[in-house]
Scaffold this motif. Structure first.
Motif, PDB file in Angstrom:
ATOM      1  N   GLY A  89      41.983  41.347  48.753  1.00 31.77           N
ATOM      2  CA  GLY A  89      42.505  40.422  47.751  1.00 31.77           C
ATOM      3  C   GLY A  89      42.265  40.911  46.337  1.00 31.77           C
ATOM      4  O   GLY A  89      42.964  40.483  45.396  1.00 31.77           O
ATOM      5  N   ILE A  90      41.291  41.799  46.159  1.00 33.13           N
ATOM      6  CA  ILE A  90      41.033  42.379  44.838  1.00 33.13           C
ATOM      7  C   ILE A  90      42.279  43.094  44.336  1.00 33.13           C
ATOM      8  O   ILE A  90      42.633  43.023  43.156  1.00 33.13           O
ATOM      9  N   LEU A  91      42.967  43.775  45.235  1.00 29.87           N
ATOM     10  CA  LEU A  91      44.182  44.513  44.868  1.00 29.87           C
ATOM     11  C   LEU A  91      45.259  43.539  44.389  1.00 29.87           C
ATOM     12  O   LEU A  91      45.914  43.780  43.363  1.00 29.87           O
ATOM     13  N   ILE A  92      45.446  42.450  45.117  1.00 28.15           N
ATOM     14  CA  ILE A  92      46.460  41.461  44.733  1.00 28.15           C
ATOM     15  C   ILE A  92      46.121  40.847  43.386  1.00 28.15           C
ATOM     16  O   ILE A  92      46.979  40.701  42.507  1.00 28.15           O
ATOM     17  N   LEU A  93      44.870  40.482  43.210  1.00 28.63           N
ATOM     18  CA  LEU A  93      44.449  39.830  41.973  1.00 28.63           C
ATOM     19  C   LEU A  93      44.624  40.751  40.771  1.00 28.63           C
ATOM     20  O   LEU A  93      45.114  40.330  39.715  1.00 28.63           O
ATOM     21  N   LEU A  94      44.251  42.014  40.918  1.00 29.67           N
ATOM     22  CA  LEU A  94      44.396  42.969  39.833  1.00 29.67           C
ATOM     23  C   LEU A  94      45.863  43.168  39.469  1.00 29.67           C
ATOM     24  O   LEU A  94      46.239  43.141  38.292  1.00 29.67           O
ATOM     25  N   ALA A  95      46.712  43.358  40.472  1.00 30.43           N
ATOM     26  CA  ALA A  95      48.138  43.567  40.223  1.00 30.43           C
ATOM     27  C   ALA A  95      48.771  42.335  39.597  1.00 30.43           C
ATOM     28  O   ALA A  95      49.598  42.444  38.682  1.00 30.43           O
ATOM     29  N   PHE A  96      48.383  41.164  40.066  1.00 30.42           N
ATOM     30  CA  PHE A  96      48.925  39.909  39.525  1.00 30.42           C
ATOM     31  C   PHE A  96      48.583  39.747  38.051  1.00 30.42           C
ATOM     32  O   PHE A  96      49.457  39.455  37.217  1.00 30.42           O
ATOM     33  N   ILE A  97      47.335  39.951  37.708  1.00 31.99           N
ATOM     34  CA  ILE A  97      46.906  39.773  36.315  1.00 31.99           C
ATOM     35  C   ILE A  97      47.556  40.815  35.412  1.00 31.99           C
ATOM     36  O   ILE A  97      48.015  40.494  34.298  1.00 31.99           O
ATOM     37  N   CYS A  98      47.628  42.049  35.857  1.00 31.67           N
ATOM     38  CA  CYS A  98      48.245  43.101  35.043  1.00 31.67           C
ATOM     39  C   CYS A  98      49.726  42.804  34.803  1.00 31.67           C
ATOM     40  O   CYS A  98      50.225  42.969  33.688  1.00 31.67           O
ATOM     41  N   GLY A  99      50.422  42.353  35.832  1.00 33.93           N
ATOM     42  CA  GLY A  99      51.831  42.025  35.673  1.00 33.93           C
ATOM     43  C   GLY A  99      52.041  40.878  34.714  1.00 33.93           C
ATOM     44  O   GLY A  99      52.986  40.883  33.909  1.00 33.93           O
ATOM     45  N   LEU A 100      51.156  39.913  34.746  1.00 32.03           N
ATOM     46  CA  LEU A 100      51.290  38.735  33.892  1.00 32.03           C
ATOM     47  C   LEU A 100      50.961  39.055  32.439  1.00 32.03           C
ATOM     48  O   LEU A 100      51.640  38.592  31.517  1.00 32.03           O
ATOM     49  N   LEU A 101      49.939  39.864  32.220  1.00 32.60           N
ATOM     50  CA  LEU A 101      49.506  40.175  30.861  1.00 32.60           C
ATOM     51  C   LEU A 101      50.339  41.278  30.215  1.00 32.60           C
ATOM     52  O   LEU A 101      50.193  41.536  29.023  1.00 32.60           O
ATOM     53  N   ALA A 102      51.189  41.929  30.995  1.00 33.08           N
ATOM     54  CA  ALA A 102      52.010  43.016  30.452  1.00 33.08           C
ATOM     55  C   ALA A 102      53.237  42.502  29.714  1.00 33.08           C
ATOM     56  O   ALA A 102      53.971  43.290  29.116  1.00 33.08           O
ATOM     57  N   MET A 103      53.458  41.196  29.729  1.00 32.47           N
ATOM     58  CA  MET A 103      54.659  40.658  29.109  1.00 32.47           C
ATOM     59  C   MET A 103      54.605  40.778  27.597  1.00 32.47           C
ATOM     60  O   MET A 103      53.537  40.671  26.992  1.00 32.47           O
ATOM     61  N   PRO A 104      55.755  41.001  26.933  1.00 32.71           N
ATOM     62  CA  PRO A 104      55.801  41.019  25.469  1.00 32.71           C
ATOM     63  C   PRO A 104      55.372  39.681  24.898  1.00 32.71           C
ATOM     64  O   PRO A 104      55.435  38.649  25.584  1.00 32.71           O
ATOM     65  N   GLY A 105      54.956  39.685  23.655  1.00 30.85           N
ATOM     66  CA  GLY A 105      54.406  38.485  23.036  1.00 30.85           C
ATOM     67  C   GLY A 105      55.309  37.272  23.111  1.00 30.85           C
ATOM     68  O   GLY A 105      54.856  36.158  23.330  1.00 30.85           O
ATOM     69  N   GLY A 106      56.608  37.463  22.960  1.00 31.63           N
ATOM     70  CA  GLY A 106      57.520  36.320  22.931  1.00 31.63           C
ATOM     71  C   GLY A 106      57.752  35.674  24.285  1.00 31.63           C
ATOM     72  O   GLY A 106      58.280  34.572  24.361  1.00 31.63           O
ATOM     73  N   THR A 107      57.397  36.353  25.352  1.00 30.96           N
ATOM     74  CA  THR A 107      57.656  35.802  26.690  1.00 30.96           C
ATOM     75  C   THR A 107      56.387  35.609  27.499  1.00 30.96           C
ATOM     76  O   THR A 107      56.449  35.395  28.704  1.00 30.96           O
ATOM     77  N   GLN A 108      55.237  35.707  26.889  1.00 34.20           N
ATOM     78  CA  GLN A 108      53.996  35.497  27.631  1.00 34.20           C
ATOM     79  C   GLN A 108      53.912  34.059  28.131  1.00 34.20           C
ATOM     80  O   GLN A 108      54.381  33.131  27.467  1.00 34.20           O
ATOM     81  N   PRO A 109      53.317  33.844  29.306  1.00 33.70           N
ATOM     82  CA  PRO A 109      53.349  32.521  29.937  1.00 33.70           C
ATOM     83  C   PRO A 109      52.494  31.470  29.259  1.00 33.70           C
ATOM     84  O   PRO A 109      52.611  30.297  29.564  1.00 33.70           O
ATOM     85  N   GLY A 110      51.611  31.852  28.362  1.00 34.66           N
ATOM     86  CA  GLY A 110      50.807  30.876  27.636  1.00 34.66           C
ATOM     87  C   GLY A 110      49.815  30.147  28.515  1.00 34.66           C
ATOM     88  O   GLY A 110      49.321  30.681  29.503  1.00 34.66           O
ATOM     89  N   ALA A 111      49.563  28.876  28.164  1.00 35.09           N
ATOM     90  CA  ALA A 111      48.541  28.092  28.850  1.00 35.09           C
ATOM     91  C   ALA A 111      48.783  27.969  30.357  1.00 35.09           C
ATOM     92  O   ALA A 111      47.846  28.124  31.141  1.00 35.09           O
ATOM     93  N   PRO A 112      50.010  27.704  30.813  1.00 37.25           N
ATOM     94  CA  PRO A 112      50.216  27.624  32.268  1.00 37.25           C
ATOM     95  C   PRO A 112      49.874  28.926  32.987  1.00 37.25           C
ATOM     96  O   PRO A 112      49.296  28.910  34.071  1.00 37.25           O
ATOM     97  N   GLY A 113      50.239  30.059  32.377  1.00 35.20           N
ATOM     98  CA  GLY A 113      49.912  31.339  32.999  1.00 35.20           C
ATOM     99  C   GLY A 113      48.419  31.583  33.042  1.00 35.20           C
ATOM    100  O   GLY A 113      47.882  32.078  34.036  1.00 35.20           O
TER     101      GLY A 113
END
Length: 261
Positions: A89-113
């Motif tokens: 699960g460490i692999l899934i968690l790392l990939a998930f967080i990296c994918g989410l935080l890689a978004m450009p500033g204007g499209t970052q998920p904010g508080a829900p993310g």
């Protein structure tokens, strides 16, 4: 723990079930978000595929699966998995967080993310502790009571966060929506769903590729649904990131599994 993120998102927007169906059909809104969804999924997928071999080698040296359940027949059927690295699960968690935080500033998920990350991390830590006990001792991990109590506490805290960060609908509220949004009803219900689903994915994880395959398709579908409405778009990005992360894990978890979550 990955399914917990999905159902946190579903609970977050459960009130959509009570809105007219046509309000979900925002094709232009969804199309505008598609590049961001694709980027989220691709970054998560690439992160998982690139870091997977390194993580698996480290896990193989330190955390190997010990087949020791209460069922003799089950132990016999799964004997071939003995020695397979666990805590994947460490692999899934790392990939998930990296994918989410890689978004450009204007499209970052904010508080829900961030809430989704805040859901994944403590539940992931609980699963890691359970696997660590199994790998380093002769115990079968946390006891049922210990695990359930920890899950209820975590889910209750997360449910409060979900309740106070949910978006406000522009549609006129009705009695059903107000009841579903009330704190006294929402917290116990969402806690029950979070605990139940986190245990459900744990049970699904018994066969190679089963949990990851189910999660990938469910997360991708949820990303598409959430992207169709402006107020739920912030959670479409975590769903897309999870789809990419679990797809990368599926590459290592398909038969014969090289790592177990």
């Amino acid at each position: 723990f990955p399914v917990t993120i999905l159902f946190a998102a579903m609970i977050h927007h459960s009130r959509l079930l009570f809105l007219p169906s046509q309000t979900l059909l925002a094709a232009n809104t969804r199309n505008d978000l598609l590049p961001s969804l694709a980027l989220c999924a691709v970054v998560s997928l690439a992160t998982g595929l690139l870091t997977g071999p390194l993580i698996i080698r480290w896990l193989r040296r330190n955390f190997q699966e010990r087949i020791h359940s209460d069922s003799t027949q089950l132990n016999t059927l799964h004997a071939g998995k003995s020695g397979t690295p666990t805590m994947g699960g460490i692999l899934i968690l790392l990939a998930f967080i990296c994918g989410l935080l890689a978004m450009p500033g204007g499209t970052q998920p904010g508080a829900p993310g961030l809430l989704c990350i805040g859901t994944a991390l403590p539940f992931g830590a609980l699963g890691a502790i359970d696997d660590l006990i199994k790998a380093r001792t002769h115990k079968k991990g946390l006891t049922v009571r210990q695990k359930l109590c920890c899950q209820i506490v975590l889910a209750s805290i997360i449910s409060i966060g979900i309740h106070y960060t949910r978006p406000v609908s522009n549609s006129p509220p009705d009695q059903t929506t107000n009841a579903a949004s009330s704190l006294l009803l929402f917290i116990p219900w969402s806690t029950l769903v979070l605990v139940a689903m986190s245990n459900a994915v744990n049970l699904t994880d018994g066969l190679d590729g089963l949990a990851a395959g189910c999660l990938t398709t469910a997360a991708a579908a949820l990303a598409w649904i959430l992207a169709g409405r402006t107020e739920t778009q912030s959670l479409a990005l975590p769903a897309a990131a999870l789809a990419g992360a679990t797809l990368s894990f599926l590459g290592f978890n398909r038969y014969p599994a090289r790592v177990l979550s």
